[in-house]
Write an enzyme that holds these catalytic residues in place. Structure first.
Site, mmCIF file in Angstrom:
data_model
loop_
_atom_site.group_PDB
_atom_site.id
_atom_site.type_symbol
_atom_site.label_atom_id
_atom_site.label_comp_id
_atom_site.label_asym_id
_atom_site.label_seq_id
_atom_site.Cartn_x
_atom_site.Cartn_y
_atom_site.Cartn_z
ATOM 1 N N CYS A 77 -1.488 5.618 7.362
ATOM 2 C CA CYS A 77 -0.082 5.241 6.931
ATOM 3 C C CYS A 77 0.082 4.136 7.698
ATOM 4 O O CYS A 77 0.420 4.004 9.125
ATOM 5 C CB CYS A 77 0.892 6.276 7.073
ATOM 6 S SG CYS A 77 2.697 5.841 6.503
ATOM 7 N N CYS A 187 -1.055 -0.665 1.823
ATOM 8 C CA CYS A 187 -0.243 0.682 1.905
ATOM 9 C C CYS A 187 -1.287 1.729 1.386
ATOM 10 O O CYS A 187 -2.031 1.196 0.182
ATOM 11 C CB CYS A 187 0.975 0.862 1.082
ATOM 12 S SG CYS A 187 1.860 2.154 0.559
HETATM 13 N N1 DGL Z 1 0.914 5.284 2.469
HETATM 14 C C1 DGL Z 1 2.201 4.895 3.333
HETATM 15 C C2 DGL Z 1 1.411 3.570 3.912
HETATM 16 O O1 DGL Z 1 0.321 3.257 4.271
HETATM 17 C C3 DGL Z 1 3.360 4.868 2.576
HETATM 18 C C4 DGL Z 1 4.611 4.537 3.125
HETATM 19 C C5 DGL Z 1 5.739 5.229 2.409
HETATM 20 O O2 DGL Z 1 5.894 6.295 2.499
HETATM 21 O O3 DGL Z 1 6.775 4.434 2.003
HETATM 22 O O4 DGL Z 1 2.382 2.560 4.473
#
Ligand code: DGL
Length: 276
Positions: A77, A187
């Protein structure tokens, strides 16, 4: 008390299903490892929260993973990495691998203009990413595209919906795509909608993500620690995966499996996933 797994697994964590894209790339490259994945869909998205909230939620998720005696932690993340990676590295005695938008590879591929970085608000505003831009001396050519609301759509339906298509179309309508050389997917959720993005912006714009770099990093650190499980069964073996999601909605686990298997299929993986 959590049930302990027989061998030490690699722990992978994300605010929701996004990190499943990283889990798939890990299973593809390191199929003989065992994985425990924690998706915090009950609290997603992280990307609109305060740093304190992201920090607390991330530490809770990591605590949960530590109960499985993980031998390495992958923070799959970008948002959580921006806020909490230093604290995790300082406090854990296992390798901790984080993620950041793949700006360097993006710049190297950029032949004709701007580099668009699609990421959450937290990732784009945080010091970690802004230091990276400064280090690479590329500020004027970077377009920050905070994609508010996009993570929620992917959490709801996976990788395709007309709503997602309209969202992406609208986000890029503000730019002349002829001036964009590269799009960086900053993301892990957005990796699942890459096909939609290509469809909207065309095939002349390169799209990069940080997954492969992250997997390489995991491999390197485990090797250095003498903890890498060598690939004995070849690429077509059985990879053991435990999926956990904080949401009470059982559909989140169904979606997680679907996304994992679809991504592995797209990589032409011939192995099988054993859910434990
Ligand atoms: N998969 C997360 C990232 O890479 C998403 C973050 C979120 O929950 O807004 O930033």
């Amino acid at each position: 008390m959590e049930k302990k797994l027989p061998d030490s697994p690699i722990g992978v964590f994300d605010s929701g299903v996004g990190g499943i894209s990283v889990l798939a790339d890990l299973a593809y490259q390191l199929p003989d490892e065992q994985y425990v994945y924690f998706g915090d869909s009950d609290n997603a998205p992280y990307g609109v929260r305060s740093n304190e909230e992201v920090k607390q939620l991330s530490l809770n998720a990591v605590d949960h993973l530590l109960s499985f005696k993980i031998k390495a932690l992958v923070v799959a993340c970008n948002t959580a990495t921006s806020v909490v990676i230093n604290e995790l590295r300082n406090n854990l005695n296992i390798p901790v691998i984080g993620m950041e938008p793949a700006l360097k590879p993006g710049i190297e591929l950029n032949k004709r203009g701007k580099v668009v970085v699609m990421a959450t608000d937290v990732t784009l505003r945080e010091k970690k990413f802004n230091d990276l831009i400064r280090r690479l001396k590329y500020a004027t050519n970077v377009i920050k595209m905070p994609c508010l609301g996009l993570v929620e759509m992917i959490e709801k339906g996976g990788e395709y919906s007309d709503k997602i298509r309209d969202y992406v179309k609208n986000a890029f309508s503000q730019y002349n795509t002829d001036e964009i050389g590269v799009i960086v997917l900053g993301c892990t959720h957005y990796i699942f909608i890459k096909d939609i993005i290509v469809d909207i912006v065309g095939e002349n714009i390169a799209i990069v993500d940080g997954n492969l770099g992250t997997v390489r990093h995991v491999k390197c650190l485990l090797q250095a620690d003498n903890k890498l499980t060598l690939n004995k069964s070849g690429k077509c073996g059985e990879t053991r995966v435990k999926l956990i999601n904080s949401s009470k909605d059982a559909d989140m686990l169904v979606l997680s499996r679907k996304l994992l298997e679809k991504r592995l299929k797209s990589l032409n993986w011939c192995g099988t996933v054993k859910y434990i």
